[in-house]
Design an enzyme around this catalytic site. Structure first.
Site: not given
Length: 250
Positions: A38, A103, A137
């Site tokens: 990330e 995300k 994540c």
């Protein structure tokens, strides 16, 4: 299919140094997909106006790298678009075809939700016969969003997940593989970031039964995905057929 991830000690806010590190450490590595952490070009940074790509610097690096390696490459970077900032995960193929995922679940504990804009799409792509779900994540903590509706075969997670909570990272990766009858590859960064958070080596790839299938050599973690093995396992254990039927709103 072979996937190779890099446990990268990301240089804080220095894109050029990170690009050079990636090229150096992957120099002798061959794979079908190369996986990066990330925010691989900057570190997990909330100074979005300072570090975000305005001229697609990270994307252009990925395109160049993918072409040179004749393989796909995947990782996330901070991006500015139409006055908003996104934690954007790219999947780039050698012909420069690009799929991206923004995300969805922003890490409020760090203030990410105050700086970046959440994505509004769940992204699954097809590559070399595999249907692949892209995740970043904190998405890992939300199993409904990663729920397999019999529409994917593998999940790629890229992360900056610190040592203090690494137990959750490792357990949840394994759980996502088992509950979704899928390959799950989770790539974390290593080292210490600009916020003095430490990241231990904790990248893993799991088969659909929870067995770890990754192999590690220095900072490289690699795994082989075999579609026939996955199909045989799913045919024998048809747990997805018994899933509850529901939908979520994004």
């Amino acid at each position: 299919m072979r996937i190779a991830g890099l446990n990268l000690d990301i240089v804080w806010k220095d894109k050029d140094k990170n690009f050079r590190l990636i090229e150096e450490q992957f120099k002798e590595v061959e794979a079908d997909i190369f996986l990066l952490p990330e925010m691989f070009s900057t570190g997990f940074c909330m100074d979005a106006s300072e570090v975000s790509d305005r001229n697609e610097e990270s994307l252009e690096f990925l395109k160049k790298f993918s072409k040179e390696k004749n393989a796909a490459v995947c990782g996330s970077a901070p991006v500015e678009e139409d006055g908003k900032f996104y934690n954007r995960m790219y999947f780039v193929q050698p012909d420069a075809e690009t799929v991206f995922y923004d995300k969805r679940h922003l890490f409020s504990f760090s203030g990410e939700d105050k700086v970046y804009t959440p994505g509004n799409q769940r992204v699954i792509l097809n590559y070399k016969g595999f249907r692949i779900l892209l995740q970043v994540c904190y998405d890992l903590r939300f199993p409904v969003f990663a729920r397999n509706n019999d529409d994917y075969d593998a999940v790629l997670y890229v992360a900056n997940w610190p040592e203090k909570r690494v137990g959750a990272w490792e357990h949840l990766l394994k759980a996502r593989a088992i509950e979704n009858l899928s390959f799950v590859f989770g790539l974390n960064r290593i080292g210490t970031d600009g916020n003095n958070l430490f990241y231990q080596e904790s990248s893993h790839c799991f088969f659909a039964d929870g067995t770890e299938i990754s192999q590690k050599n220095g900072n490289i973690v690699a795994a082989e995905w075999n579609m026939d093995e996955l199909k045989d396992f799913r045919q024998h254990f048809q747990f997805l057929n018994d899933r509850d039927q529901f939908s979520i709103e994004l």
